[in-house]
Design a protein around this motif. Structure first.
Motif, mmCIF file in Angstrom:
data_model
loop_
_atom_site.group_PDB
_atom_site.id
_atom_site.type_symbol
_atom_site.label_atom_id
_atom_site.label_comp_id
_atom_site.label_asym_id
_atom_site.label_seq_id
_atom_site.Cartn_x
_atom_site.Cartn_y
_atom_site.Cartn_z
ATOM 1 N N GLY A 121 -3.577 -1.527 -3.297
ATOM 2 C CA GLY A 121 -2.744 -2.409 -4.270
ATOM 3 C C GLY A 121 -3.296 -2.057 -5.754
ATOM 4 O O GLY A 121 -2.692 -2.288 -6.849
ATOM 5 N N GLY A 122 -4.144 -1.400 -6.009
ATOM 6 C CA GLY A 122 -4.771 -0.843 -7.130
ATOM 7 C C GLY A 122 -6.254 -1.517 -7.553
ATOM 8 O O GLY A 122 -6.371 -2.477 -6.992
ATOM 9 N N LEU A 123 -6.515 -1.257 -8.857
ATOM 10 C CA LEU A 123 -7.770 -1.778 -9.293
ATOM 11 C C LEU A 123 -7.900 -2.950 -9.705
ATOM 12 O O LEU A 123 -8.815 -3.728 -9.450
ATOM 13 N N GLU A 137 1.702 -5.992 -11.955
ATOM 14 C CA GLU A 137 1.325 -4.687 -11.587
ATOM 15 C C GLU A 137 1.980 -4.021 -10.485
ATOM 16 O O GLU A 137 2.222 -2.790 -9.858
ATOM 17 N N PHE A 138 2.463 -5.277 -9.551
ATOM 18 C CA PHE A 138 3.369 -4.841 -8.234
ATOM 19 C C PHE A 138 4.941 -5.088 -8.553
ATOM 20 O O PHE A 138 5.855 -4.756 -7.890
ATOM 21 N N ALA A 181 -9.347 2.187 -4.029
ATOM 22 C CA ALA A 181 -8.936 0.982 -4.578
ATOM 23 C C ALA A 181 -7.239 1.100 -4.794
ATOM 24 O O ALA A 181 -6.196 -0.083 -4.528
ATOM 25 N N SER A 182 -6.819 2.200 -4.726
ATOM 26 C CA SER A 182 -5.402 2.522 -4.994
ATOM 27 C C SER A 182 -4.651 2.295 -3.638
ATOM 28 O O SER A 182 -3.496 1.853 -3.639
ATOM 29 N N ASP A 185 -12.329 4.788 -6.699
ATOM 30 C CA ASP A 185 -10.834 4.435 -7.427
ATOM 31 C C ASP A 185 -9.743 5.042 -6.141
ATOM 32 O O ASP A 185 -8.786 4.272 -6.329
ATOM 33 N N SER A 229 0.865 -1.207 0.006
ATOM 34 C CA SER A 229 0.075 0.038 0.042
ATOM 35 C C SER A 229 0.966 1.039 0.072
ATOM 36 O O SER A 229 1.799 1.170 0.644
ATOM 37 N N HIS A 237 -11.438 -2.668 -12.281
ATOM 38 C CA HIS A 237 -10.839 -2.371 -13.211
ATOM 39 C C HIS A 237 -11.284 -2.121 -14.815
ATOM 40 O O HIS A 237 -12.334 -2.611 -14.745
ATOM 41 N N ASN A 255 -4.367 -9.266 -13.854
ATOM 42 C CA ASN A 255 -4.627 -9.860 -12.593
ATOM 43 C C ASN A 255 -6.142 -9.984 -12.470
ATOM 44 O O ASN A 255 -6.968 -9.095 -12.262
#
Length: 359
Positions: A260-262, A341-342, A256-257, A253, A118, A281, A294
């Motif tokens: 870890g993201g969408l 994406e990580f 979600a960020s 959004d 995060s 996403h 993902n």
């Protein structure tokens, strides 16, 4: 419709990476069938930009009919940036379904899974576990397709009604109560801009009326700008938030960020009778067909579907299955799974295989 523990699920895989993340979610549900008394019948149907290109509509009438007859709807990401209506807006059956089936409550959970990075300092120790409830049929989105554009100006109209707001707040308080029963804080914040707009003062006034019926839920009232600033500093202070459509679109959004993201974020659009479950996403055409997508958000959306079916039909096994999927996802990420994406090397197949093994 459902018979005991058997459920008919409409599957709209969509565009771009939509089909690529839908397939793992179906695999996970098939695995759940072998471990529980649940059974599923999946019926696939077209929806999205590709169907618009082929037929001039985002969805055929047969897809809408299927969704009407099914127990729940699983929806992959829909739309492509390069495919647009004549007014230059994107093809968005996910929004159209909200209006068709009166899905007024957009539920956007944001839970930080162990092992997922995060951007918020301290989140790994303090944790993040909140829910954004986004009104999904009114607000600024009520103007979709109805805006007036001239050479000199453009106008869109925001709509907030008492009927929908009352249903939205009752839903939100019930969710806060359910979370409290499961050991969560059970707090509900109304997020608005009531200091500037009469429509939001009206919205907040209805919230205050409904709050009197739920004295066991602690409530708060926040302006959306202050709320956004607080979210990126101390997200662990939040539990459930309810807000207008456009604000919910943006704030969900943001949340979600934080987790870890969408790609990690599930969602649902829920009405009194119907519900759609989809990842937060988009269609990500830049990675389509490369095995990089993902599927976690889609898998967790399927888990949300099971929890909703459990609540709607009184099927305890479906709620247990939801928890099994969530525990499996937690286990594989805590064990070092790292999506691309990580900055990791785990693609769609790796993530799917790991979750299935953990089940």
């Amino acid at each position: 419709m459902s018979a005991n523990n058997a459920f008919h699920i409409a599957v709209l895989a969509g565009d771009g990476i939509g089909p690529e993340v839908m397939a793992p979610a179906i695999e996970v549900l098939r695995k759940i069938e072998t471990k529980s008394g649940l059974s599923f019948r999946f019926t696939e149907a077209p929806a999205g930009a590709n169907h618009y290109l082929a037929a001039g509509k985002s969805m055929p009438d047969t897809t809408i009919k299927l969704c009407e007859e099914a127990d729940a709807i699983l929806l992959g990401a829909c739309g492509l940036p390069s495919v647009r209506y004549p007014d230059n807006t994107e093809i968005a059956p996910q929004i159209e379904l909200r209006f068709i089936f009166d899905l007024y409550a957009g539920v956007r959970p944001a839970r930080l899974i162990p092992g997922v990075p995060s951007p918020i300092v301290g989140a790994d120790q303090r944790g993040i576990d909140l829910v954004v409830i986004r009104e999904s049929t009114e607000g600024l989105f009520a103007s979709m397709g109805k805006g007036v554009v001239t050479h000199e100006e453009a106008r869109e109209t925001m709509v907030i009604t008492r009927k929908t707001s009352e249903r939205l707040f009752e839903f939100s308080f019930r969710l806060a109560e359910r979370r409290k029963a499961r050991g969560k804080p059970g707090m509900l914040a109304c997020v608005d801009k009531a200091n500037v707009f009469k429509a939001f003062a009206f919205f907040r006034g209805i919230f205050d009326e409904i709050a009197k019926r739920h004295p066991e839920v602690k409530t708060d009232r926040l302006y959306v700008d202050a709320c956004s600033a607080m979210l990126v500093k101390r997200p662990w202070d939040f539990d459930v938030m309810v807000m207008e459509n456009m604000f919910g679109d943006i704030v969900s959004d943001i949340t979600a960020s934080l987790i870890g993201g969408l790609g990690m974020a599930p969602s649902a659009d829920i009405g009194d009778k119907y519900a759609v479950f989809q990842p937060c996403h988009g269609t990500a055409p830049d990675i389509m067909g490369q095995g990089k997508a993902n599927p976690t958000g889609m898998i967790l959306s399927a888990a949300m579907m099971l929890d909703w079916l459990a609540d709607k039909h009184g099927v305890e096994g479906a709620a247990e299955a939801c928890e099994q999927i969530e525990r499996a996802v937690d286990k594989v990420y805590a064990g070092g799974l790292k999506p691309m994406e990580f900055g990791g090397n785990n693609g769609t197949a790796d993530i799917t295989k790991a979750v299935l093994a953990a089940l």
